[in-house]
Design a protein around this motif. Sequence first.
Motif, PDB file in Angstrom:
ATOM      1  N   GLN A 241     -58.566  94.684  34.733  1.00 33.59           N
ATOM      2  CA  GLN A 241     -57.014  94.150  33.907  1.00 33.59           C
ATOM      3  C   GLN A 241     -57.588  92.972  33.288  1.00 33.59           C
ATOM      4  OE1 GLN A 241     -54.061  94.582  37.058  1.00 33.59           O
ATOM      5  NE2 GLN A 241     -53.713  95.970  36.491  1.00 33.59           N
ATOM      6  N   ASN A 242     -58.629  91.879  33.569  1.00 33.46           N
ATOM      7  CA  ASN A 242     -58.235  90.725  33.195  1.00 33.46           C
ATOM      8  C   ASN A 242     -59.336  91.430  32.061  1.00 33.46           C
ATOM      9  OD1 ASN A 242     -60.510  88.494  32.999  1.00 33.46           O
ATOM     10  ND2 ASN A 242     -58.899  87.042  33.754  1.00 33.46           N
ATOM     11  N   LYS A 243     -59.316  90.657  30.502  1.00 36.93           N
ATOM     12  CA  LYS A 243     -59.643  90.679  29.051  1.00 36.93           C
ATOM     13  C   LYS A 243     -61.489  89.906  30.224  1.00 36.93           C
ATOM     14  CE  LYS A 243     -60.782  90.027  25.060  1.00 36.93           C
ATOM     15  NZ  LYS A 243     -59.943  89.845  23.814  1.00 36.93           N
ATOM     16  N   ALA A 244     -61.271  89.431  30.478  1.00 38.18           N
ATOM     17  CA  ALA A 244     -62.925  88.531  30.576  1.00 38.18           C
ATOM     18  C   ALA A 244     -63.728  89.606  31.607  1.00 38.18           C
ATOM     19  CB  ALA A 244     -62.938  87.277  31.216  1.00 38.18           C
ATOM     20  N   ASN A 245     -63.316  90.209  32.437  1.00 40.04           N
ATOM     21  CA  ASN A 245     -63.945  90.725  33.849  1.00 40.04           C
ATOM     22  C   ASN A 245     -64.084  91.954  33.103  1.00 40.04           C
ATOM     23  OD1 ASN A 245     -63.453  88.275  35.605  1.00 40.04           O
ATOM     24  ND2 ASN A 245     -62.003  89.298  36.532  1.00 40.04           N
ATOM     25  N   ARG A 246     -62.916  92.966  32.489  1.00 44.15           N
ATOM     26  CA  ARG A 246     -63.897  93.815  32.030  1.00 44.15           C
ATOM     27  C   ARG A 246     -64.954  93.699  30.634  1.00 44.15           C
ATOM     28  NH1 ARG A 246     -58.849  94.615  30.085  1.00 44.15           N
ATOM     29  NH2 ARG A 246     -58.883  94.126  28.174  1.00 44.15           N
ATOM     30  N   ARG A 247     -65.193  92.584  30.053  1.00 46.39           N
ATOM     31  CA  ARG A 247     -65.763  92.973  28.650  1.00 46.39           C
ATOM     32  C   ARG A 247     -66.996  92.444  29.665  1.00 46.39           C
ATOM     33  NH1 ARG A 247     -65.799  88.228  23.794  1.00 46.39           N
ATOM     34  NH2 ARG A 247     -67.314  89.110  23.112  1.00 46.39           N
ATOM     35  N   ALA A 248     -66.886  91.249  30.605  1.00 45.43           N
ATOM     36  CA  ALA A 248     -68.658  91.073  30.830  1.00 45.43           C
ATOM     37  C   ALA A 248     -68.693  92.248  31.948  1.00 45.43           C
ATOM     38  CB  ALA A 248     -68.426  90.569  31.950  1.00 45.43           C
ATOM     39  N   PHE A 249     -68.252  92.769  32.545  1.00 49.12           N
ATOM     40  CA  PHE A 249     -68.950  94.154  33.463  1.00 49.12           C
ATOM     41  C   PHE A 249     -69.340  95.461  32.160  1.00 49.12           C
ATOM     42  CE2 PHE A 249     -68.018  98.910  35.210  1.00 49.12           C
ATOM     43  CZ  PHE A 249     -69.128  98.788  36.140  1.00 49.12           C
ATOM     44  N   ILE A 250     -68.334  95.871  31.207  1.00 50.07           N
ATOM     45  CA  ILE A 250     -69.219  96.667  30.081  1.00 50.07           C
ATOM     46  C   ILE A 250     -70.807  96.053  29.717  1.00 50.07           C
ATOM     47  CG2 ILE A 250     -68.766  96.870  27.612  1.00 50.07           C
ATOM     48  CD1 ILE A 250     -65.729  97.115  27.880  1.00 50.07           C
ATOM     49  N   ILE A 251     -70.361  95.064  29.676  1.00 53.48           N
ATOM     50  CA  ILE A 251     -72.089  94.375  28.589  1.00 53.48           C
ATOM     51  C   ILE A 251     -73.431  94.865  29.990  1.00 53.48           C
ATOM     52  CG2 ILE A 251     -73.284  92.263  27.943  1.00 53.48           C
ATOM     53  CD1 ILE A 251     -70.547  91.499  26.853  1.00 53.48           C
ATOM     54  N   THR A 252     -72.859  94.133  31.276  1.00 51.38           N
ATOM     55  CA  THR A 252     -73.564  93.680  32.293  1.00 51.38           C
ATOM     56  C   THR A 252     -73.928  96.168  32.690  1.00 51.38           C
ATOM     57  OG1 THR A 252     -72.778  92.075  32.750  1.00 51.38           O
ATOM     58  CG2 THR A 252     -74.706  92.855  34.150  1.00 51.38           C
ATOM     59  N   ALA A 253     -72.786  96.561  32.556  1.00 54.18           N
ATOM     60  CA  ALA A 253     -72.631  97.703  33.619  1.00 54.18           C
ATOM     61  C   ALA A 253     -73.832  98.503  32.427  1.00 54.18           C
ATOM     62  CB  ALA A 253     -71.677  98.406  33.598  1.00 54.18           C
ATOM     63  N   GLY A 254     -73.740  98.240  31.316  1.00 51.12           N
ATOM     64  CA  GLY A 254     -73.972  98.416  30.316  1.00 51.12           C
ATOM     65  C   GLY A 254     -76.313  98.418  29.439  1.00 51.12           C
ATOM     66  N   ALA A 255     -75.894  97.243  30.116  1.00 47.33           N
ATOM     67  CA  ALA A 255     -77.671  96.685  30.271  1.00 47.33           C
ATOM     68  C   ALA A 255     -78.229  97.289  31.209  1.00 47.33           C
ATOM     69  CB  ALA A 255     -77.607  95.366  30.211  1.00 47.33           C
ATOM     70  N   SER A 256     -77.478  97.881  32.494  1.00 51.10           N
ATOM     71  CA  SER A 256     -78.223  97.972  33.659  1.00 51.10           C
ATOM     72  C   SER A 256     -78.332  99.547  33.726  1.00 51.10           C
ATOM     73  CB  SER A 256     -76.958  97.962  35.098  1.00 51.10           C
ATOM     74  OG  SER A 256     -77.126  96.715  34.851  1.00 51.10           O
ATOM     75  N   MET A 257     -77.444 100.367  32.576  1.00 57.31           N
ATOM     76  CA  MET A 257     -77.577 102.133  32.724  1.00 57.31           C
ATOM     77  C   MET A 257     -78.882 101.961  31.562  1.00 57.31           C
ATOM     78  SD  MET A 257     -74.865 104.892  31.639  1.00 57.31           S
ATOM     79  CE  MET A 257     -74.645 104.295  29.958  1.00 57.31           C
ATOM     80  N   PHE A 258     -78.624 101.220  30.764  1.00 53.06           N
ATOM     81  CA  PHE A 258     -79.846 101.833  30.122  1.00 53.06           C
ATOM     82  C   PHE A 258     -81.129 100.994  29.787  1.00 53.06           C
ATOM     83  CE2 PHE A 258     -75.880 102.764  27.263  1.00 53.06           C
ATOM     84  CZ  PHE A 258     -76.311 103.916  26.538  1.00 53.06           C
ATOM     85  N   GLN A 259     -81.124 100.303  31.028  1.00 49.36           N
ATOM     86  CA  GLN A 259     -82.973  99.686  31.187  1.00 49.36           C
ATOM     87  C   GLN A 259     -83.456 101.154  31.720  1.00 49.36           C
ATOM     88  OE1 GLN A 259     -83.267  97.948  35.281  1.00 49.36           O
ATOM     89  NE2 GLN A 259     -83.744  96.037  34.375  1.00 49.36           N
ATOM     90  N   ARG A 260     -82.397 101.542  32.711  1.00 47.26           N
ATOM     91  CA  ARG A 260     -83.237 102.867  33.043  1.00 47.26           C
ATOM     92  C   ARG A 260     -83.025 104.019  31.993  1.00 47.26           C
ATOM     93  NH1 ARG A 260     -85.731 101.397  37.304  1.00 47.26           N
ATOM     94  NH2 ARG A 260     -85.689  98.821  36.375  1.00 47.26           N
ATOM     95  N   LEU A 261     -82.424 104.296  31.530  1.00 45.63           N
ATOM     96  CA  LEU A 261     -82.464 105.322  30.599  1.00 45.63           C
ATOM     97  C   LEU A 261     -83.393 104.842  29.618  1.00 45.63           C
ATOM     98  CD1 LEU A 261     -78.754 105.826  29.701  1.00 45.63           C
ATOM     99  CD2 LEU A 261     -79.611 107.490  31.576  1.00 45.63           C
ATOM    100  N   SER A 262     -83.974 103.924  29.479  1.00 43.26           N
ATOM    101  CA  SER A 262     -85.225 103.318  27.987  1.00 43.26           C
ATOM    102  C   SER A 262     -85.909 104.292  29.150  1.00 43.26           C
ATOM    103  CB  SER A 262     -85.714 102.284  28.805  1.00 43.26           C
ATOM    104  OG  SER A 262     -86.047 101.662  30.140  1.00 43.26           O
ATOM    105  N   GLY A 263     -86.169 105.275  30.165  1.00 39.74           N
ATOM    106  CA  GLY A 263     -87.498 105.674  30.403  1.00 39.74           C
ATOM    107  C   GLY A 263     -88.381 104.943  31.494  1.00 39.74           C
ATOM    108  N   VAL A 264     -87.857 104.181  32.072  1.00 34.11           N
ATOM    109  CA  VAL A 264     -89.325 102.999  32.407  1.00 34.11           C
ATOM    110  C   VAL A 264     -89.348 103.908  34.183  1.00 34.11           C
ATOM    111  CG1 VAL A 264     -87.358 101.992  34.104  1.00 34.11           C
ATOM    112  CG2 VAL A 264     -89.875 101.041  33.495  1.00 34.11           C
ATOM    113  N   SER A 265     -88.795 104.304  34.748  1.00 31.94           N
ATOM    114  CA  SER A 265     -88.869 104.818  36.135  1.00 31.94           C
ATOM    115  C   SER A 265     -89.880 106.220  36.200  1.00 31.94           C
ATOM    116  CB  SER A 265     -87.509 105.254  36.284  1.00 31.94           C
ATOM    117  OG  SER A 265     -86.714 104.451  37.475  1.00 31.94           O
ATOM    118  N   PRO A 266     -89.545 106.934  35.109  1.00 29.44           N
ATOM    119  CA  PRO A 266     -91.062 108.409  35.325  1.00 29.44           C
ATOM    120  C   PRO A 266     -92.084 107.493  34.734  1.00 29.44           C
ATOM    121  CG  PRO A 266     -88.774 108.601  34.411  1.00 29.44           C
ATOM    122  CD  PRO A 266     -88.127 107.745  33.493  1.00 29.44           C
ATOM    123  N   PHE A 267     -91.932 106.207  33.673  1.00 33.40           N
ATOM    124  CA  PHE A 267     -93.434 106.285  33.022  1.00 33.40           C
ATOM    125  C   PHE A 267     -93.920 105.453  34.807  1.00 33.40           C
ATOM    126  CE2 PHE A 267     -91.718 105.589  28.381  1.00 33.40           C
ATOM    127  CZ  PHE A 267     -93.449 105.577  28.097  1.00 33.40           C
TER     128      PHE A 267
END
Length: 452
Positions: A241-267
Amino acid sequence: MEEGRFKTVFITFSIALIASLGSLVCGSWIGWSAPATYLMKTNQTNLEVIDYGMMIAMYDLGNMISPIPCGYLLALYGRKWTIRMIGPMNIIAWITIIIWPSQLGVLYIARLFAGLAKGMTFSSVPMYVGEIAEVQLRGAVLSLFPIMLCVGMLGIQTIGQMLNYIELNILGLCFSVMFTVLFFFMPESPYYLMQQNQRDEAEKSLKRIRAKDDVTDELELIDETVTKQMQSKTTYRELFQNKANRRAFIITAGASMFQRLSGVSPFIHFSSITLPSSNYWMKPLVAVVLFTVSKNIGTLSNMALVDWMGRKPLMLISHAAMSALTALYGLSLYALANGPEDHPLAWCPVILLWLFGFAYSVGAGSLTYTLIGEMFAANVKTKAAPLCVMCLAGSSFLLDGIYTKISRAFGVYTNYYMYAVFNLVWAVVAGFVMIETKGKTFLEIEQILATP
């Protein structure tokens, strides 16, 4: 550098390094897959594995389960005691597969249990390190986490080539014992102690970390930060609900998810059995070891660049480069699979593999843990960080679990085309959603996040 300042920096880095040995333990489990799957595929173990992807993905499954419970442990018992649990959990998992080396079911359960420890490590160690570091050092000391992750991978991949299956597992056990013993003597986070209204204990901890008697100014800043951030409720609702927290989560969760979707684990996990092994200029296991070396070089480069270039430029450059490299890697695998045995492009996949390792670690691979350690307000940190780790683990579980199935149905190279698209998507999206946190205090970061 004056003597007092040198001592402060040295002790801060030493504590951060010992805490980051937890990621070295995780790295040993991640790196284990390359020599272990090679031993299994060449019938040098008593294990009959049909789906290597699912065997590897059990580690990611455990990683998905434990972050939220870990968040409650961090809030109730503190950073130090939560991290102290991680070493013994890994020791139990290694001992289990040493005692029962021929039981595939036991291996699955052990990797699941070790994955629980990994989820706790990724949720707690960046948080702890971010809280004990000074603002000027935070980016550099948080880079120790991915560095130790690479060191653990490199150690077990390099030495593991000379070991049998039991000896390989004993090596992993040794890493876990080392971390368990060394971290036992570490101090608690002064931020956590201040949250618990233990001001005297927070001052003692800060004096130990900074190696000086006068910490009044920094202690007051910690008190101000914690007081302001703890005014709101510590709930998941507050996170969204808090804008700052929500924005922080979107950035960090997105970075976390796409870090793995980059393909590094299969490599990491499948290159030893994906790269051609006959009539080839380099053995797959050697190529994988040098891939890990390239990741380490990238992480060390990040340590030097993160507080100079900033987080956002490194993230964008990293994912853009990985998008191009994964596409080219898929094309090279296709060319080798459909060409003569002495194909003139036989060198190409290995070189691309190494370039990918560097591009990943200089940006995405290191910055995710930096963001987890610095983006969230104190009142939601123990809720937000575990959710981000779950995004990271879920992406790994997905890619590792479907790798073998996609390879059989559409060709192994198809996986890498998919990773190229994922990398391109985040390179574009991150350009719009990320903020720059270089040189900012926790209060300044929160203010930027709250700004329209």
